[in-house]
Design an enzyme around this catalytic site. Structure first.
Site, PDB file in Angstrom:
ATOM      1  N   ALA A 285      -2.675  -0.845  -4.444  1.00  0.00           N
ATOM      2  CA  ALA A 285      -2.571   0.493  -5.057  1.00  0.00           C
ATOM      3  C   ALA A 285      -1.698   0.407  -6.304  1.00  0.00           C
ATOM      4  O   ALA A 285      -0.637  -0.219  -6.300  1.00  0.00           O
ATOM      5  CB  ALA A 285      -1.957   1.471  -4.057  1.00  0.00           C
TER       6      ALA A 285
ATOM      7  N   THR B 287     -13.827  -1.392 -13.985  1.00  0.00           N
ATOM      8  CA  THR B 287     -13.485  -0.354 -12.999  1.00  0.00           C
ATOM      9  C   THR B 287     -13.295   0.992 -13.719  1.00  0.00           C
ATOM     10  O   THR B 287     -13.369   1.071 -14.951  1.00  0.00           O
ATOM     11  CB  THR B 287     -12.145  -0.659 -12.289  1.00  0.00           C
ATOM     12  OG1 THR B 287     -11.135  -0.706 -13.285  1.00  0.00           O
ATOM     13  CG2 THR B 287     -12.177  -1.936 -11.507  1.00  0.00           C
TER      14      THR B 287
ATOM     15  N   LYS C 220       4.459  -4.606 -13.365  1.00  0.00           N
ATOM     16  CA  LYS C 220       3.608  -5.730 -12.960  1.00  0.00           C
ATOM     17  C   LYS C 220       4.322  -7.064 -13.146  1.00  0.00           C
ATOM     18  O   LYS C 220       4.056  -8.024 -12.400  1.00  0.00           O
ATOM     19  CB  LYS C 220       2.287  -5.698 -13.737  1.00  0.00           C
ATOM     20  CG  LYS C 220       1.413  -4.477 -13.401  1.00  0.00           C
ATOM     21  CD  LYS C 220       0.961  -4.492 -11.946  1.00  0.00           C
ATOM     22  CE  LYS C 220      -0.055  -3.414 -11.628  1.00  0.00           C
ATOM     23  NZ  LYS C 220      -0.463  -3.406 -10.217  1.00  0.00           N
TER      24      LYS C 220
ATOM     25  N   ASP D 192      -5.073   4.967   1.527  1.00  0.00           N
ATOM     26  CA  ASP D 192      -5.100   5.639   0.225  1.00  0.00           C
ATOM     27  C   ASP D 192      -4.470   7.024   0.366  1.00  0.00           C
ATOM     28  O   ASP D 192      -4.083   7.429   1.473  1.00  0.00           O
ATOM     29  CB  ASP D 192      -6.527   5.712  -0.348  1.00  0.00           C
ATOM     30  CG  ASP D 192      -6.520   5.533  -1.871  1.00  0.00           C
ATOM     31  OD1 ASP D 192      -5.922   6.383  -2.571  1.00  0.00           O
ATOM     32  OD2 ASP D 192      -7.096   4.547  -2.369  1.00  0.00           O
TER      33      ASP D 192
ATOM     34  N   TYR E  39       4.040   0.136 -17.155  1.00  0.00           N
ATOM     35  CA  TYR E  39       3.079  -0.627 -16.342  1.00  0.00           C
ATOM     36  C   TYR E  39       3.408  -2.128 -16.389  1.00  0.00           C
ATOM     37  O   TYR E  39       3.476  -2.807 -15.357  1.00  0.00           O
ATOM     38  CB  TYR E  39       1.675  -0.353 -16.876  1.00  0.00           C
ATOM     39  CG  TYR E  39       0.547  -0.993 -16.106  1.00  0.00           C
ATOM     40  CD1 TYR E  39       0.157  -0.500 -14.864  1.00  0.00           C
ATOM     41  CD2 TYR E  39      -0.152  -2.074 -16.637  1.00  0.00           C
ATOM     42  CE1 TYR E  39      -0.902  -1.079 -14.166  1.00  0.00           C
ATOM     43  CE2 TYR E  39      -1.212  -2.654 -15.952  1.00  0.00           C
ATOM     44  CZ  TYR E  39      -1.585  -2.155 -14.713  1.00  0.00           C
ATOM     45  OH  TYR E  39      -2.629  -2.721 -14.031  1.00  0.00           O
TER      46      TYR E  39
END
Ligand code: NAD
Length: 478
Positions: free
Chosen positions: A320, A419, A388, A262, A384
Site C-alpha cells: 500500500a 497502473t 521510498k 485495503d 514520496y
C-alpha cells in the site's frame, strides 16, 4: 493503460513504417502464458578459471529441461561438461532473420573463480562470441562472488567489475533480453534465484545485482516448483487494485493463502479482487479480505490479531502506498506527513506488531515495495522519494536483526509500471517514463508481483537486505 506505440510497432504495418522511418521498435516481452513451457532450449555456458558453480548450474538446467552447451572458451572445463552430458562448441552469430528457436535462450557465465582483473578477458571472449546467438527475450546471468567475501583486494576488485559488464550487456542486448548478476556466497543455494532469472517471470528485471548468502534457515526446495508457496499464508496491503491486486493473484497462483488488505473506500474493489483470486486459485476458498487503514493508530494490533486468529503469517508484503505530488515549496505539511506515514512509518509499526507476538513465523518473509523514485529522487516528489528511500534504508537496517529468526526482508523498487498511478501522469512525463529504459516500455503489475513471489519463496532463504528494481533497467537512478 494500453501502450499503443508498442502495439503499433509490433504490428505488420507498424513494423515496416517504424523501419522505414528509423523509429525505435521495442520488443513484446515474453511473459509466462498458460500452456507454454516456462523453460526450453539451449543455455550457453561460459566460465572463467575454476568455476565453482558449474555442477550446481548443470543440475538446475537439467531440472528445468534446458540443454547446457559449454562454450569452447571454458576449455579446462569441457571434461566436466561432458560428464554432465553437455554439448560443447563455439557460437557463430546467427544470421539476422534466423528463427528465435534456433537461437540460444540463455547465456550463463560462471565468474566465481575470477580473482584478478586480468582474468576478465574470459567473460569478454564468451559474450563477444555468444551475444548475437541469443534469442529475443533471452536471459543473461553472470554468477560471481560477493566482493566482501573475497580473500584479496584484487579478487574483490574483479568481482565488483562484473557489475559494469552485466549492466552494459543489458543496455547493448535489447530485444527484451535481460542481464543480471548473482553474487553467490560459498555454500549459498542458487536454484530459486536461477530459476527466476532464467524465467519469463523476470521479463522486466534487468541490470540487477542480487546477493545470495548462506542462511541459518536453509532453503527447502519445494515439492512442486510450480507451487512454491503451497501452504504459506501471506498478507498483501493495498490489494484492491494495481500492483497489490497482481501480487495477491500471483502469490495465490503460487499456492499461498492470501489475506488482502485495503481501506474501507476500496472494499468493493478488494472483494472483487479476492473473489477473482479464489476462482483461479489452487488453494481454493481460504483467502480473506481485511479492511484496515494502515495509517490508523489501532491498525497494527488489529492486523496482528486477525492474522494470529488465522494461524499466523509467513509472508508480509508492504505494498500500500500513495503519492501526493507537489514541489516542496508548495507542499503542505499534511501532504508531507501523510505520505511519510502511509508509505514508511506504517510498515514499521505493522512489522513491529507482527514480530513482537511472533505472528510472523520463523522463516518468514517481508517484502516492501519501494520505488526508483526512492533511488533517483524525482521533481515534485520529495515526500514520496523520501518515504521510498526510507523503505530501502529500513530493509538494509533490519535484515541483520532478523537473520537469527530465519526471517528475510527485501525491497522491490518498481520503475514505470502501467497502473492507475502512472495513467494519471501528464503525457510527456508518462512517455519519458515508458521509453527511457532498456526495454523501451513500461512494466506490468505482474512483473512486480512475480519478483515479490520469488523473494517470498522458501527457496529465497539466502536473500535478505537486497533491493531488486523492477524497472526494465530504467535510466532514472541507474
Ligand atoms: P494504486 O494507487 O493503484 O494502489 C494502491 C492501493 O493501496 C490502493 O488499493 C489503495 O486503496 C491502497 N492504500 C492506499 N493507502 C492505504 C492505507 N492507508 N491503508 C490501506 N490501503 C491503502 O498504486 P499502485 O500503482 O498499484 O502502487 C502500489 C505500490 O507500488 C505503491 O507502494 C507505489 O508507491 C509503488 N510503486 C508504483 C509504481 C507504478 O509505476 N505504479 C512505481 C513505483 C512504485
Amino acid at each position: 493503460m494500453k501502450d499503443r506505440y508498442l502495439d503499433f510497432v509490433n504490428s505488420p504495418f507498424g513494423t515496416s513504417i517504424a523501419r522505414s522511418l528509423g523509429l525505435p521498435r521495442p520488443s513484446m516481452l515474453r511473459r509466462l502464458r498458460p500452456g507454454e513451457p516456462e523453460f526450453h532450449g539451449l543455455a550457453a555456458i561460459g566460465a572463467g578459471p575454476s568455476p565453482a558453480l558449474f555442477d550446481a548450474l548443470m543440475n538446475v538446467l537439467a531440472a528445468l529441461g534446458m540443454t547446457g552447451v559449454a562454450h569452447a572458451s571454458a576449455a579446462g572445463w569441457l571434461p566436466v561438461a561432458a560428464r554432465h552430458g553437455a554439448m560443447s562448441g563455439r557460437f557463430e552469430p546467427r544470421p539476422s532473420g534466423a528463427h528465435d528457436n534456433d537461437r540460444v535462450q540463455a547465456l550463463i557465465f560462471d565468474a566465481t573463480g575470477i580473482e584478478d582483473s586480468g582474468q576478465l578477458h574470459a567473460p569478454y571472449a564468451f559474450f563477444h562470441d555468444a551475444l548475437r546467438s541469443l534469442a529475443r527475450s533471452g536471459r543473461i546471468v553472470v554468477l560471481g562472488r560477493p566482493p566482501g567475501t573475497c580473500a584479496s583486494v584484487a579478487a574483490a576488485t574483479a568481482q565488483h567489475a562484473l557489475e559494469g559488464l552485466v549492466r552494459s550487456l543489458g543496455k547493448e542486448a535489447r530485444n527484451g533480453i535481460t542481464s543480471n548478476l548473482l553474487r553467490v556466497a560459498e555454500g549459498a543455494d542458487l536454484e530459486a534465484a536461477l530459476r527466476f532469472f532464467l524465467s519469463p517471470r523476470s521479463a522486466y528485471v534487468s541490470g540487477q545485482v542480487v546477493t545470495l548468502e548462506t542462511s541459518s534457515n536453509p532453503s527447502v526446495a519445494p515439492v512442486d516448483w510450480s507451487q512454491p508457496l503451497a501452504g504459506r499464508r501471506a498478507l498483501v496491503t493495498g490489494a484492491a487494485r494495481g500492483i497489490g491486486a497482481a501480487i495477491a493473484a500471483v502469490l495465490a497462483g503460487h499456492g499461498a493463502i492470501v489475506t488482502g488488505l485495503d481501506v474501507e473506500a476500496a472494499r468493493d474493489a478488494l472483494d472483487q479482487t479476492m473473489l477473482s483470486i479464489e476462482d483461479a486459485s489452487p488453494s481454493g476458498g481460504a483467502h480473506a479480505a481485511l479492511i484496515e487503514d494502515i495509517a490508523a493508530p489501532e491498525a497494527p494490533e488489529a492486523i496482528a490479531a486477525a492474522l494470529r486468529a488465522a494461524g499466523g503469517i509467513d509472508i508480509v508484503v508492504h505494498n500500500a502506498g500513495i503519492t501526493r505530488d507537489k514541489t516542496i515549496a508548495r507542499m503542505s505539511a499534511e501532504l508531507w506527513d501523510s505520505v511519510i506515514d502511509i508509505n514508511l512509518l506504517a510498515q514499521a509499526r505493522i512489522d513491529e506488531a507482527l514480530l513482537a507476538g511472533n505472528v510472523l513465523q520463523h522463516g518468514g518473509r517481508i517484502v516492501a515495495v519501494s520505488s526508483i523514485s526512492g533511488i533517483a529522487g524525482n521533481r515534485g516528489q520529495t515526500n514520496y522519494a523520501t518515504s521510498k528511500a526510507g523503505v530501502i534504508g529500513r530493509v538494509h537496517a533490519l535484515a541483520p536483526h532478523l537473520r537469527a529468526r530465519g526471517i528475510t526482508i527485501n525491497a522491490v523498487a518498481p520503475g514505470f509500471i502501467e497502473t492507475h498511478m502512472t495513467a494519471r501522469m501528464p503525457f510527456g512525463v508518462r512517455e519519458a517514463g515508458r521509453r527511457l529504459n532498456s526495454m523501451g516500455q513500461g512494466g506490468l503489475p505482474v512483473d512486480v508481483a512475480e519478483t515479490v513471489a520469488w523473494l517470498a519463496s522458501p527457496g529465497s532463504a539466502g536473500i535478505t537486505g537486497n533491493v531488486v528494481r523492477v524497472c526494465g533497467q530504467s535510466l532514472i537512478g541507474a
